[in-house]
Scaffold this motif. Sequence first.
Motif, mmCIF file in Angstrom:
data_model
loop_
_atom_site.group_PDB
_atom_site.id
_atom_site.type_symbol
_atom_site.label_atom_id
_atom_site.label_comp_id
_atom_site.label_asym_id
_atom_site.label_seq_id
_atom_site.Cartn_x
_atom_site.Cartn_y
_atom_site.Cartn_z
ATOM 1 N N LEU A 145 0.805 -1.223 0.000
ATOM 2 C CA LEU A 145 0.000 0.000 0.000
ATOM 3 C C LEU A 145 0.835 1.269 0.000
ATOM 4 O O LEU A 145 0.280 2.373 -0.032
ATOM 5 N N ASP A 146 2.163 1.131 0.004
ATOM 6 C CA ASP A 146 3.018 2.314 0.003
ATOM 7 C C ASP A 146 3.502 2.670 -1.393
ATOM 8 O O ASP A 146 4.377 3.520 -1.546
ATOM 9 N N THR A 147 2.935 2.040 -2.412
ATOM 10 C CA THR A 147 3.304 2.332 -3.792
ATOM 11 C C THR A 147 2.054 2.433 -4.649
ATOM 12 O O THR A 147 1.034 1.788 -4.352
ATOM 13 N N LEU A 148 2.141 3.218 -5.721
ATOM 14 C CA LEU A 148 1.019 3.349 -6.647
ATOM 15 C C LEU A 148 1.027 2.270 -7.716
ATOM 16 O O LEU A 148 0.064 2.159 -8.490
ATOM 17 N N LEU A 149 2.086 1.484 -7.792
ATOM 18 C CA LEU A 149 2.188 0.424 -8.790
ATOM 19 C C LEU A 149 1.268 -0.740 -8.429
ATOM 20 O O LEU A 149 1.089 -1.071 -7.255
ATOM 21 N N GLY A 150 0.702 -1.367 -9.481
ATOM 22 C CA GLY A 150 -0.182 -2.506 -9.262
ATOM 23 C C GLY A 150 -1.534 -2.125 -8.708
ATOM 24 O O GLY A 150 -2.181 -2.929 -8.035
ATOM 25 N N LYS A 151 -1.998 -0.917 -9.042
ATOM 26 C CA LYS A 151 -3.218 -0.396 -8.422
ATOM 27 C C LYS A 151 -4.139 0.245 -9.465
ATOM 28 O O LYS A 151 -3.735 0.569 -10.578
ATOM 29 N N MET A 152 -5.373 0.461 -9.054
ATOM 30 C CA MET A 152 -6.276 1.388 -9.716
ATOM 31 C C MET A 152 -6.306 2.625 -8.839
ATOM 32 O O MET A 152 -6.585 2.548 -7.636
ATOM 33 N N LEU A 153 -6.016 3.785 -9.437
ATOM 34 C CA LEU A 153 -5.971 5.039 -8.701
ATOM 35 C C LEU A 153 -7.197 5.883 -9.018
ATOM 36 O O LEU A 153 -7.821 5.730 -10.065
ATOM 37 N N ARG A 154 -7.510 6.800 -8.128
ATOM 38 C CA ARG A 154 -8.672 7.686 -8.298
ATOM 39 C C ARG A 154 -8.313 9.049 -7.726
ATOM 40 O O ARG A 154 -8.034 9.169 -6.521
ATOM 41 N N ILE A 155 -8.290 10.074 -8.586
ATOM 42 C CA ILE A 155 -7.902 11.406 -8.146
ATOM 43 C C ILE A 155 -8.901 12.439 -8.660
ATOM 44 O O ILE A 155 -9.661 12.185 -9.590
ATOM 45 N N ASP A 156 -8.854 13.612 -8.040
ATOM 46 C CA ASP A 156 -9.719 14.728 -8.416
ATOM 47 C C ASP A 156 -8.874 15.769 -9.133
ATOM 48 O O ASP A 156 -7.934 16.331 -8.550
ATOM 49 N N VAL A 157 -9.173 16.024 -10.391
ATOM 50 C CA VAL A 157 -8.387 16.988 -11.164
ATOM 51 C C VAL A 157 -9.018 18.379 -11.161
ATOM 52 O O VAL A 157 -8.514 19.278 -11.833
ATOM 53 N N ASP A 158 -10.090 18.560 -10.414
ATOM 54 C CA ASP A 158 -10.800 19.841 -10.401
ATOM 55 C C ASP A 158 -10.600 20.590 -9.091
ATOM 56 O O ASP A 158 -11.537 21.190 -8.551
ATOM 57 N N VAL A 159 -9.396 20.546 -8.547
ATOM 58 C CA VAL A 159 -9.103 21.249 -7.303
ATOM 59 C C VAL A 159 -8.717 22.688 -7.601
ATOM 60 O O VAL A 159 -8.272 23.013 -8.706
ATOM 61 N N GLU A 160 -8.889 23.530 -6.612
ATOM 62 C CA GLU A 160 -8.520 24.928 -6.748
ATOM 63 C C GLU A 160 -7.121 25.142 -6.193
ATOM 64 O O GLU A 160 -6.634 24.377 -5.372
ATOM 65 N N GLY A 161 -6.479 26.205 -6.630
ATOM 66 C CA GLY A 161 -5.154 26.522 -6.128
ATOM 67 C C GLY A 161 -4.060 25.871 -6.952
ATOM 68 O O GLY A 161 -4.261 25.476 -8.100
ATOM 69 N N ASP A 162 -2.890 25.717 -6.338
ATOM 70 C CA ASP A 162 -1.705 25.254 -7.055
ATOM 71 C C ASP A 162 -1.483 23.753 -6.971
ATOM 72 O O ASP A 162 -0.540 23.241 -7.580
ATOM 73 N N GLU A 163 -2.286 23.048 -6.197
ATOM 74 C CA GLU A 163 -2.086 21.616 -6.067
ATOM 75 C C GLU A 163 -2.312 20.919 -7.411
ATOM 76 O O GLU A 163 -3.175 21.315 -8.201
ATOM 77 N N ALA A 164 -1.535 19.888 -7.659
ATOM 78 C CA ALA A 164 -1.662 19.174 -8.921
ATOM 79 C C ALA A 164 -2.983 18.428 -8.999
ATOM 80 O O ALA A 164 -3.589 18.333 -10.072
#
Length: 532
Positions: free
Chosen positions: A332-351
Motif C-alpha cells: 500500500l506504500d506504492t502506486l504500482l499494481g493499483k487502480m488510482l482515483r484522483i480529483d483533477v478539479d481542485v482549486e489553487g496550485d495543487e496538482a
Amino acid sequence: MDVKRRCGILGAPPAVPLRGLMLVVAAVLVAACSGGQGGTDSGASGSPEGHQEAVGIVIDIKSTSPADVSGFTLRTSSGEMLVLEIDQGDPPAGDFPPAHLREHMAAAEPVRVVYEPGPDTLLARELFDAPQAERPRGGSTASPARGASAPSPTPLRGSPTQTTGNAGGDAFQPDQIQLELVDFVDGLQAPLFLTHAGDGTGQLYVLEQAGRIRLIAADGTLQEEPFLDITERVSSGGERGLLGLAFHPAYESNGRFFVNYTDRNGDTHISEFARSSNGAADPGSERVLLAIEQPFPNHNGGMIDFGPDGYLYIGMGDGGGAGDPHDNGQRLDTLLGKMLRIDVDVEGDEAYGVPDDNPYAGRQDARPEIWATGLRNPWRWSFDRQTGDMFIGDVGQAAREEISVGRAGEGGRNYGWRIMEGDRCFEPEQCDPTGLVQPAVSYPREQGSIVIGGYVYRGSAYPELRGGYLFADLAAARIWGFRASDALAGRRVDHRELAEAEGLAIASFGEDESGELYVLDLMGSVKKVATR
C-alpha cells in the motif's frame, strides 16, 4: 472535514509498508442522514405520509440464504446509493416479494421502492417494477463525510444515448452472435487506443504509440496533422509509449484533456494538456499531475478514464519484472499494481486532490490515491456507460488471463495479484485467497496470452449486442463476449468466441460518443465492430 485531501505531484510515500495486506473495504453510502432527507427521490405522489420513494438499480443483496433477503443497496436515478433494510416480520407489499430482487439485480432491471426513513435505517415498505423510461443513469457515487459538500454528479460521457443503451433489457445472447470487423481507417502507426471528446462533434481521437494523437473527422477521414505531438518527450517501444487518453467531462467548454505516457527515462507521467484557440492541442500547456517511477520497462498499465463520479481513474501495472519481485500489487506504500482515483478539479496550485471517500484516504500507512489493489497489468479497462461498473482486463504472468469486475462506487477491492493469477494460486505454498475478488473470466494460456479488455456495448446500431461485454486476446487474435449482468450477479461467466481476427494484432478497443465500438490493429488500422 474537507471533501478532498490535497497532494503534490508525487507526495511523500508512507514510511511503513504493509506487505500482503488483503483488506476489502465495503464502500457503501447511506444516503439519508437523520430524518432521511439525504438527496433522495422523495415526495412522489401516492406515498404514505412520512414515506419516500426512489427509483434505481439493485446493485447488492444482503441475505442469509437464497430465499431470504434482509436488505439491499439501490443506486438511484440521481446517482446516490440507498442501503435499505427489510422488516422480516412485516415484509414489503407491492408487485413482487423481496426474494425477487435477485432477478432484478441480475437483469439490471429498475425497481421503485417506497421506504420509511428513520434515524439509523431506511426500511423498505413497498417494492414495484419501474417503467423502463425511469432507468437511472450512472451518476456520482462519491461519499463525502457527513456535513461536507459532495461534488456535483457528472454523467458518463456519451450520456445522451444512455437511455437507448438497455431499453427493454440486455438483449445479448453470445451463442447467437457472430461479429464482423468492418474497415474504418488505415494509415496509422502503431495505434493503441481510440476515444471521443464527448463534445457532440463526432470526431475520434487515436493514440499512436510514438507519442501522437491523430484526429479522425466525423466523416471518417484521418486528418494529416496530429491533434497533439509529444514524440520528443515519449520513450516508445515494447510496452512503453503514449498509452492513455481521457477528455475532461466538460471538455467542450474547458478544453482540458489528460494523457498517460512513459517519459524518456521510462517513468509514467499522467499529464494535463489544454486545447488551443485553433482547436488543436497546445503542446506547451503540459502540466504533470503524477510522475511515477518505473523499476522495469514493462507492466506500465496505460488506460485512464473519468468515472461517473467525475474523478480520474488511472490503471497502473505492477512495474514489471517476472512475478512482481517487489510485491507492488499488494503493498500500500506504492502506486504500482493499483487502480488510482484522483480529483483533477481542485482549486489553487495543487496538482490534484484525493476524494475523501477513497478507501485509504487518511491512513498514514497507505497512498491515499489508491482505489483498488492487486493488479498485474490492467492494460485496458472501461466503465459501463449505463451503470458505471468497471470491467478490467488484467494481463497474466504465465498461466491465466483474466477479466475482473468492480461495481460502481465500490473501492478497496483487492483483485489478487500476486497471491492469485486469475483464479489460481500463483505461489500455492503462500496462498490465502481470503478477501480477494475472484475474476469473472479466467482462461488458460491454451486460449490466449495477452488479454485486451473491451467494453459493454451500449450503442444502438446493433440491438442484439446490448448488454454484452466484448474483449479480445492479442496473441490468440480472437474476440469473446459475455453478458455483463451475469458477471455483476457474482457468477463466473462462460465467455463465447464471437469472431476470429486472423491477421490482426488487436491492441485495444475503442468507443465513440454514441456507444459504437472499434478495434485497433497494431499494424496500422481501425476496424468498426458490426454483426453478421
